[in-house]
Scaffold this motif. Structure first.
Motif, PDB file in Angstrom:
ATOM      1  N   THR A  81       0.805  -1.214   0.000  1.00 38.89           N
ATOM      2  CA  THR A  81       0.000   0.000   0.000  1.00 38.89           C
ATOM      3  C   THR A  81       0.845   1.274   0.000  1.00 38.89           C
ATOM      4  OG1 THR A  81      -1.739  -1.224   1.139  1.00 38.89           O
ATOM      5  CG2 THR A  81      -1.936   1.160   1.164  1.00 38.89           C
ATOM      6  N   ASP A  82       2.055   1.207   0.490  1.00 37.98           N
ATOM      7  CA  ASP A  82       2.919   2.391   0.526  1.00 37.98           C
ATOM      8  C   ASP A  82       3.961   2.371  -0.592  1.00 37.98           C
ATOM      9  OD1 ASP A  82       4.391   0.269   1.644  1.00 37.98           O
ATOM     10  OD2 ASP A  82       5.599   1.633   2.842  1.00 37.98           O
ATOM     11  N   GLU A  83       3.728   1.550  -1.609  1.00 38.97           N
ATOM     12  CA  GLU A  83       4.677   1.453  -2.718  1.00 38.97           C
ATOM     13  C   GLU A  83       4.016   1.933  -4.013  1.00 38.97           C
ATOM     14  OE1 GLU A  83       6.343  -2.462  -2.922  1.00 38.97           O
ATOM     15  OE2 GLU A  83       6.949  -2.419  -0.819  1.00 38.97           O
ATOM     16  N   LEU A  84       4.842   2.403  -4.913  1.00 37.31           N
ATOM     17  CA  LEU A  84       4.363   2.848  -6.221  1.00 37.31           C
ATOM     18  C   LEU A  84       4.067   1.639  -7.111  1.00 37.31           C
ATOM     19  CD1 LEU A  84       6.939   5.688  -6.823  1.00 37.31           C
ATOM     20  CD2 LEU A  84       4.481   5.982  -6.479  1.00 37.31           C
ATOM     21  N   LEU A 106      14.845  10.911 -10.634  1.00 40.32           N
ATOM     22  CA  LEU A 106      13.959  11.427  -9.593  1.00 40.32           C
ATOM     23  C   LEU A 106      14.169  10.680  -8.283  1.00 40.32           C
ATOM     24  CD1 LEU A 106      10.578  11.713 -11.557  1.00 40.32           C
ATOM     25  CD2 LEU A 106      12.270  13.493 -11.156  1.00 40.32           C
ATOM     26  N   SER A 107      14.061  11.397  -7.176  1.00 44.90           N
ATOM     27  CA  SER A 107      14.099  10.753  -5.863  1.00 44.90           C
ATOM     28  C   SER A 107      12.777  10.021  -5.662  1.00 44.90           C
ATOM     29  CB  SER A 107      14.281  11.796  -4.760  1.00 44.90           C
ATOM     30  OG  SER A 107      13.082  12.545  -4.598  1.00 44.90           O
ATOM     31  N   ILE A 108      12.729   9.131  -4.669  1.00 48.24           N
ATOM     32  CA  ILE A 108      11.485   8.411  -4.403  1.00 48.24           C
ATOM     33  C   ILE A 108      10.366   9.394  -4.058  1.00 48.24           C
ATOM     34  CG2 ILE A 108      11.970   7.945  -1.963  1.00 48.24           C
ATOM     35  CD1 ILE A 108      10.092   5.643  -4.437  1.00 48.24           C
ATOM     36  N   CYS A 109      10.693  10.462  -3.357  1.00 49.30           N
ATOM     37  CA  CYS A 109       9.664  11.457  -3.018  1.00 49.30           C
ATOM     38  C   CYS A 109       9.139  12.165  -4.259  1.00 49.30           C
ATOM     39  CB  CYS A 109      10.195  12.458  -2.003  1.00 49.30           C
ATOM     40  SG  CYS A 109      10.351  11.758  -0.348  1.00 49.30           S
ATOM     41  N   ILE A 116       0.997  10.824  -7.340  1.00 47.45           N
ATOM     42  CA  ILE A 116      -0.197  11.363  -6.698  1.00 47.45           C
ATOM     43  C   ILE A 116      -0.831  12.453  -7.552  1.00 47.45           C
ATOM     44  CG2 ILE A 116      -1.010  12.701  -4.693  1.00 47.45           C
ATOM     45  CD1 ILE A 116       0.919  11.002  -2.991  1.00 47.45           C
ATOM     46  N   MET A 117      -0.011  13.260  -8.211  1.00 49.48           N
ATOM     47  CA  MET A 117      -0.532  14.327  -9.064  1.00 49.48           C
ATOM     48  C   MET A 117      -1.278  13.770 -10.270  1.00 49.48           C
ATOM     49  SD  MET A 117       0.072  17.094  -7.518  1.00 49.48           S
ATOM     50  CE  MET A 117      -0.269  18.324  -8.760  1.00 49.48           C
TER      51      MET A 117
END
Length: 119
Positions: A81-84, A106-109, A116-117
């Motif tokens: 659930t917390d993974e892309l 790109l960083s993970i953030c 999310i966008m």
């Protein structure tokens, strides 16, 4: 009457938002249950992704409960659930032509914010 209807919509919106808000305690319990450890900014980003995914799950399951055509399964919170999407390939070989191109710069953030966008 308009004020009453507006108040009703605000109340519903707040109720839906409260269902998907993630507290620090819930996040810590999730990480403990699934053996997750993050530090600093990544922890905050992963928590945001978890919250975003939790909201997606709740919305999908409401559609299932409403018997929306084509929605024949429910979703749940699990260790991913917390993974892309695509963050793990589960050992399944992919056709290099069809595989998603990694955003290696790109960083993970940044990847999480970008994901999310899109939603």
């Amino acid at each position: 009457m308009r004020c009453l209807v507006a108040l009703l919509f605000v109340t519903i919106a707040v109720a839906v938002a409260e269902q998907t808000l993630v507290t620090k305690e819930e996040w810590e319990a999730y990480k403990k249950e699934h053996g997750k450890m993050y530090e600093g900014e990544e922890d905050d980003c992963r928590m945001n992704l978890y919250s975003h995914t939790k909201k997606f799950i709740a919305e999908h399951n409401k559609r299932f409960d409403a018997k929306e055509p084509g929605i024949t399964w429910t979703l749940g919170i699990n260790q991913f659930t917390d993974e892309l999407p695509g963050e793990r390939n589960f050992g399944i070989p992919q056709d290099p032509e069809k595989a998603p191109k990694p955003d290696s710069n790109l960083s993970i953030c940044e990847k999480i914010k970008k994901h999310i966008m899109k939603a």
